[in-house]
Design a protein around this motif. Structure first.
Motif, PDB file in Angstrom:
ATOM      1  N   LYS A  54       0.817  -1.219   0.000  1.00 10.62           N
ATOM      2  CA  LYS A  54       0.000   0.000   0.000  1.00 10.62           C
ATOM      3  C   LYS A  54       0.848   1.265   0.000  1.00 10.62           C
ATOM      4  O   LYS A  54       0.317   2.361  -0.188  1.00 10.62           O
ATOM      5  CB  LYS A  54      -0.916   0.016   1.230  1.00 10.62           C
ATOM      6  CG  LYS A  54      -2.096  -0.937   1.167  1.00 10.62           C
ATOM      7  CD  LYS A  54      -3.006  -0.739   2.372  1.00 10.62           C
ATOM      8  CE  LYS A  54      -4.208  -1.665   2.314  1.00 10.62           C
ATOM      9  NZ  LYS A  54      -5.098  -1.467   3.488  1.00 10.62           N
ATOM     10  N   TYR A  55       2.149   1.111   0.223  1.00 10.20           N
ATOM     11  CA  TYR A  55       3.033   2.267   0.321  1.00 10.20           C
ATOM     12  C   TYR A  55       4.229   2.113  -0.617  1.00 10.20           C
ATOM     13  O   TYR A  55       4.602   0.995  -0.981  1.00 10.20           O
ATOM     14  CB  TYR A  55       3.515   2.456   1.763  1.00 10.20           C
ATOM     15  CG  TYR A  55       2.409   2.857   2.706  1.00 10.20           C
ATOM     16  CD1 TYR A  55       2.068   4.201   2.885  1.00 10.20           C
ATOM     17  CD2 TYR A  55       1.694   1.896   3.406  1.00 10.20           C
ATOM     18  CE1 TYR A  55       1.042   4.571   3.729  1.00 10.20           C
ATOM     19  CE2 TYR A  55       0.662   2.259   4.268  1.00 10.20           C
ATOM     20  CZ  TYR A  55       0.344   3.601   4.430  1.00 10.20           C
ATOM     21  OH  TYR A  55      -0.676   3.969   5.268  1.00 10.20           O
ATOM     22  N   PRO A  56       4.855   3.230  -0.987  1.00 13.90           N
ATOM     23  CA  PRO A  56       6.011   3.171  -1.891  1.00 13.90           C
ATOM     24  C   PRO A  56       7.187   2.425  -1.278  1.00 13.90           C
ATOM     25  O   PRO A  56       7.285   2.276  -0.058  1.00 13.90           O
ATOM     26  CB  PRO A  56       6.360   4.652  -2.103  1.00 13.90           C
ATOM     27  CG  PRO A  56       5.109   5.409  -1.787  1.00 13.90           C
ATOM     28  CD  PRO A  56       4.451   4.623  -0.697  1.00 13.90           C
ATOM     29  N   GLY A  80      -4.693  -1.220  -6.195  1.00 17.68           N
ATOM     30  CA  GLY A  80      -4.361  -0.353  -5.076  1.00 17.68           C
ATOM     31  C   GLY A  80      -2.963  -0.496  -4.507  1.00 17.68           C
ATOM     32  O   GLY A  80      -2.700  -0.019  -3.403  1.00 17.68           O
ATOM     33  N   GLY A  81      -2.050  -1.141  -5.225  1.00 20.51           N
ATOM     34  CA  GLY A  81      -0.700  -1.322  -4.719  1.00 20.51           C
ATOM     35  C   GLY A  81       0.339  -0.581  -5.539  1.00 20.51           C
ATOM     36  O   GLY A  81       0.087  -0.180  -6.683  1.00 20.51           O
ATOM     37  N   TYR A  82       1.522  -0.412  -4.949  1.00 19.79           N
ATOM     38  CA  TYR A  82       2.611   0.311  -5.619  1.00 19.79           C
ATOM     39  C   TYR A  82       3.489  -0.596  -6.476  1.00 19.79           C
ATOM     40  O   TYR A  82       4.289  -0.111  -7.259  1.00 19.79           O
ATOM     41  CB  TYR A  82       3.468   1.047  -4.585  1.00 19.79           C
ATOM     42  CG  TYR A  82       2.900   2.396  -4.217  1.00 19.79           C
ATOM     43  CD1 TYR A  82       3.311   3.545  -4.881  1.00 19.79           C
ATOM     44  CD2 TYR A  82       1.932   2.515  -3.226  1.00 19.79           C
ATOM     45  CE1 TYR A  82       2.787   4.794  -4.565  1.00 19.79           C
ATOM     46  CE2 TYR A  82       1.401   3.753  -2.894  1.00 19.79           C
ATOM     47  CZ  TYR A  82       1.828   4.887  -3.563  1.00 19.79           C
ATOM     48  OH  TYR A  82       1.295   6.115  -3.242  1.00 19.79           O
ATOM     49  N   ILE A  83       3.365  -1.913  -6.306  1.00 23.44           N
ATOM     50  CA  ILE A  83       4.105  -2.835  -7.186  1.00 23.44           C
ATOM     51  C   ILE A  83       3.258  -3.055  -8.430  1.00 23.44           C
ATOM     52  O   ILE A  83       2.108  -3.519  -8.338  1.00 23.44           O
ATOM     53  CB  ILE A  83       4.399  -4.176  -6.495  1.00 23.44           C
ATOM     54  CG1 ILE A  83       5.106  -3.952  -5.156  1.00 23.44           C
ATOM     55  CG2 ILE A  83       5.266  -5.056  -7.397  1.00 23.44           C
ATOM     56  CD1 ILE A  83       5.319  -5.226  -4.339  1.00 23.44           C
ATOM     57  N   LYS A  84       3.792  -2.710  -9.565  1.00 21.82           N
ATOM     58  CA  LYS A  84       3.018  -2.735 -10.802  1.00 21.82           C
ATOM     59  C   LYS A  84       3.019  -4.131 -11.442  1.00 21.82           C
ATOM     60  O   LYS A  84       3.880  -4.964 -11.174  1.00 21.82           O
ATOM     61  CB  LYS A  84       3.559  -1.701 -11.789  1.00 21.82           C
ATOM     62  CG  LYS A  84       3.572  -0.283 -11.217  1.00 21.82           C
ATOM     63  CD  LYS A  84       2.214   0.104 -10.631  1.00 21.82           C
ATOM     64  CE  LYS A  84       2.235   1.478  -9.986  1.00 21.82           C
ATOM     65  NZ  LYS A  84       0.953   1.777  -9.281  1.00 21.82           N
ATOM     66  N   GLU A  85       2.047  -4.325 -12.307  1.00 23.62           N
ATOM     67  CA  GLU A  85       1.851  -5.632 -12.934  1.00 23.62           C
ATOM     68  C   GLU A  85       3.090  -6.081 -13.706  1.00 23.62           C
ATOM     69  O   GLU A  85       3.476  -7.250 -13.650  1.00 23.62           O
ATOM     70  CB  GLU A  85       0.637  -5.558 -13.869  1.00 23.62           C
ATOM     71  CG  GLU A  85       0.048  -6.898 -14.223  1.00 23.62           C
ATOM     72  CD  GLU A  85      -1.266  -6.764 -14.965  1.00 23.62           C
ATOM     73  OE1 GLU A  85      -1.375  -7.358 -16.058  1.00 23.62           O
ATOM     74  OE2 GLU A  85      -2.183  -6.080 -14.469  1.00 23.62           O
ATOM     75  N   ASP A  86       3.707  -5.142 -14.426  1.00 27.03           N
ATOM     76  CA  ASP A  86       4.891  -5.517 -15.204  1.00 27.03           C
ATOM     77  C   ASP A  86       6.076  -5.853 -14.307  1.00 27.03           C
ATOM     78  O   ASP A  86       6.969  -6.616 -14.685  1.00 27.03           O
ATOM     79  CB  ASP A  86       5.266  -4.414 -16.190  1.00 27.03           C
ATOM     80  CG  ASP A  86       5.677  -3.117 -15.501  1.00 27.03           C
ATOM     81  OD1 ASP A  86       5.053  -2.768 -14.481  1.00 27.03           O
ATOM     82  OD2 ASP A  86       6.614  -2.452 -15.981  1.00 27.03           O
ATOM     83  N   GLN A  87       6.089  -5.303 -13.077  1.00 28.75           N
ATOM     84  CA  GLN A  87       7.148  -5.624 -12.128  1.00 28.75           C
ATOM     85  C   GLN A  87       6.935  -7.028 -11.543  1.00 28.75           C
ATOM     86  O   GLN A  87       7.884  -7.794 -11.397  1.00 28.75           O
ATOM     87  CB  GLN A  87       7.194  -4.561 -11.028  1.00 28.75           C
ATOM     88  CG  GLN A  87       7.616  -3.197 -11.568  1.00 28.75           C
ATOM     89  CD  GLN A  87       7.445  -2.068 -10.567  1.00 28.75           C
ATOM     90  OE1 GLN A  87       6.581  -2.121  -9.697  1.00 28.75           O
ATOM     91  NE2 GLN A  87       8.276  -1.040 -10.683  1.00 28.75           N
ATOM     92  N   PHE A  88       5.692  -7.354 -11.220  1.00 33.25           N
ATOM     93  CA  PHE A  88       5.385  -8.724 -10.798  1.00 33.25           C
ATOM     94  C   PHE A  88       5.684  -9.708 -11.932  1.00 33.25           C
ATOM     95  O   PHE A  88       6.086 -10.854 -11.693  1.00 33.25           O
ATOM     96  CB  PHE A  88       3.910  -8.852 -10.396  1.00 33.25           C
ATOM     97  CG  PHE A  88       3.616  -8.481  -8.975  1.00 33.25           C
ATOM     98  CD1 PHE A  88       4.233  -9.147  -7.916  1.00 33.25           C
ATOM     99  CD2 PHE A  88       2.710  -7.488  -8.676  1.00 33.25           C
ATOM    100  CE1 PHE A  88       3.959  -8.823  -6.599  1.00 33.25           C
ATOM    101  CE2 PHE A  88       2.431  -7.143  -7.359  1.00 33.25           C
ATOM    102  CZ  PHE A  88       3.052  -7.809  -6.314  1.00 33.25           C
ATOM    103  N   ASP A  89       5.476  -9.261 -13.166  1.00 30.73           N
ATOM    104  CA  ASP A  89       5.695 -10.119 -14.325  1.00 30.73           C
ATOM    105  C   ASP A  89       7.136 -10.621 -14.383  1.00 30.73           C
ATOM    106  O   ASP A  89       7.388 -11.790 -14.717  1.00 30.73           O
ATOM    107  CB  ASP A  89       5.355  -9.348 -15.607  1.00 30.73           C
ATOM    108  CG  ASP A  89       5.320 -10.234 -16.829  1.00 30.73           C
ATOM    109  OD1 ASP A  89       4.449 -11.125 -16.895  1.00 30.73           O
ATOM    110  OD2 ASP A  89       6.176 -10.063 -17.721  1.00 30.73           O
ATOM    111  N   GLN A  90       8.094  -9.766 -14.036  1.00 30.88           N
ATOM    112  CA  GLN A  90       9.503 -10.174 -14.020  1.00 30.88           C
ATOM    113  C   GLN A  90       9.732 -11.303 -13.011  1.00 30.88           C
ATOM    114  O   GLN A  90      10.462 -12.254 -13.271  1.00 30.88           O
ATOM    115  CB  GLN A  90      10.391  -8.985 -13.658  1.00 30.88           C
ATOM    116  CG  GLN A  90      10.358  -7.837 -14.652  1.00 30.88           C
ATOM    117  CD  GLN A  90      11.149  -6.650 -14.148  1.00 30.88           C
ATOM    118  OE1 GLN A  90      12.243  -6.801 -13.617  1.00 30.88           O
ATOM    119  NE2 GLN A  90      10.592  -5.461 -14.298  1.00 30.88           N
ATOM    120  N   LEU A  91       9.092 -11.177 -11.868  1.00 33.83           N
ATOM    121  CA  LEU A  91       9.218 -12.189 -10.827  1.00 33.83           C
ATOM    122  C   LEU A  91       8.598 -13.514 -11.274  1.00 33.83           C
ATOM    123  O   LEU A  91       9.189 -14.589 -11.122  1.00 33.83           O
ATOM    124  CB  LEU A  91       8.541 -11.665  -9.551  1.00 33.83           C
ATOM    125  CG  LEU A  91       8.685 -12.447  -8.253  1.00 33.83           C
ATOM    126  CD1 LEU A  91       8.648 -11.481  -7.072  1.00 33.83           C
ATOM    127  CD2 LEU A  91       7.578 -13.462  -8.105  1.00 33.83           C
TER     128      LEU A  91
END
Length: 277
Positions: A216-218, A232-243
């Motif tokens: 919920k926070y940076p 509602g989160g600061y981790i973006k979909e493309d960032q999760f995609d790398q993981l």
């Protein structure tokens, strides 16, 4: 990918496994007993055995999470003995259910001790527990949340504590994505660096489960507040995609600890499966 979530054992261990199956989950996490107590649970061996059999038959992975008061840096001798007995009880239940291991939060820097003394206490407590434990279920050390520099927020610390224990083969790791984001270990844009460092340290060889949570926070603010993966989160979909596309993580269970009152876990698991398979 193996997606799941934390489930209640209100209907027993088998009940939790059946709920995971009904949700279409490939994994689940549970508290082995009252999450707010270090009391010893006289659990049903039959229920645990049925849970293990059901999971084996349906290719479902499970992991337990130790109760909230569990601290491997206990502040006094009484708490230390309670933690040790409780953790052994948790491991016994975890083993009976056929689970991978029991997630334990990394310790804290105690105010009346130096940082080195706090690390030493962690090692002593783990050694005392694991000297009595001969099962297959592992203690899974989870990375801490916090501002950069907070104890337990680096891969180096996790790996070193494991190495310095007398029984490293009985210890694995749990990576919490929100915790990693909160302290800047993973800032959303440096996953390649995290992977390389983890490989160099041998961390990913011992990683057994991932707590899949948005923040919920940076990054770098040190706040441990979970958000849904896609909302509602600061981790973006493309960032999760790398993981998600990291080969080393293909067989590791991803467990949601996101606020289910915002997005029901069954819906979120389906979203994850549709996005990443």
């Amino acid at each position: 990918m193996k997606f799941g979530c934390h489930l209640s054992i209100g209907d027993g261990y088998l009940g939790a496994a059946k709920k995971a199956f009904k949700m279409g989950a490939a994994a689940f996490q549970y508290f082995p007993k009252n999450p707010r107590s270090l009391s010893i649970k006289d659990f049903s061996q039959d229920d645990a055995a049925l849970c293990k059999t059901f999971c084996d038959e349906n290719n479902i992975l499970s992991v337990s999470h130790t109760p909230y008061p569990t601290s491997i840096t206990p502040h006094d001798a009484k708490k230390r003995e309670q933690v040790i007995r409780s953790l052994l009880n948790d491991l016994e239940i975890t083993e009976a259910c056929g689970s991978i291991g029991a997630v334990v939060h990394f310790g804290k820097h105690l105010k009346n001790k130096t940082l080195i003394e706090s690390y030493q206490l962690m090692i002593e407590v783990l050694n005392e527990v694991l000297s009595e434990w001969n099962g297959q279920a592992k203690v899974l050390l989870e990375n801490n949340a916090g501002v950069p520099g907070t104890i337990g927020t680096t891969l180096e610390e996790l790996v070193q504590i494991r190495k310095l224990c007398d029984y490293p083969e009985k210890i694995g790791f749990c990576l919490d994505t929100c915790h990693a984001f909160s302290c800047g270990l993973w800032n959303g844009d440096n996953w390649a660096e995290v992977i390389q460092k983890g490989k160099d340290l041998g961390y990913f060889d011992e990683l057994k489960v991932i707590h899949l949570n948005n923040s919920k926070y940076p990054t770098g603010e040190g706040k441990d507040r979970h958000a849904p993966i896609f909302q509602g989160g600061y981790i973006k979909e493309d960032q999760f995609d790398q993981l998600m596309k990291t080969p080393k993580l293909k067989e590791i269970p991803f467990i949601l600890e996101t606020p289910k009152e915002v997005v029901p876990h069954e819906k979120e698991i389906k979203q994850l499966q549709e996005k990443w398979g």
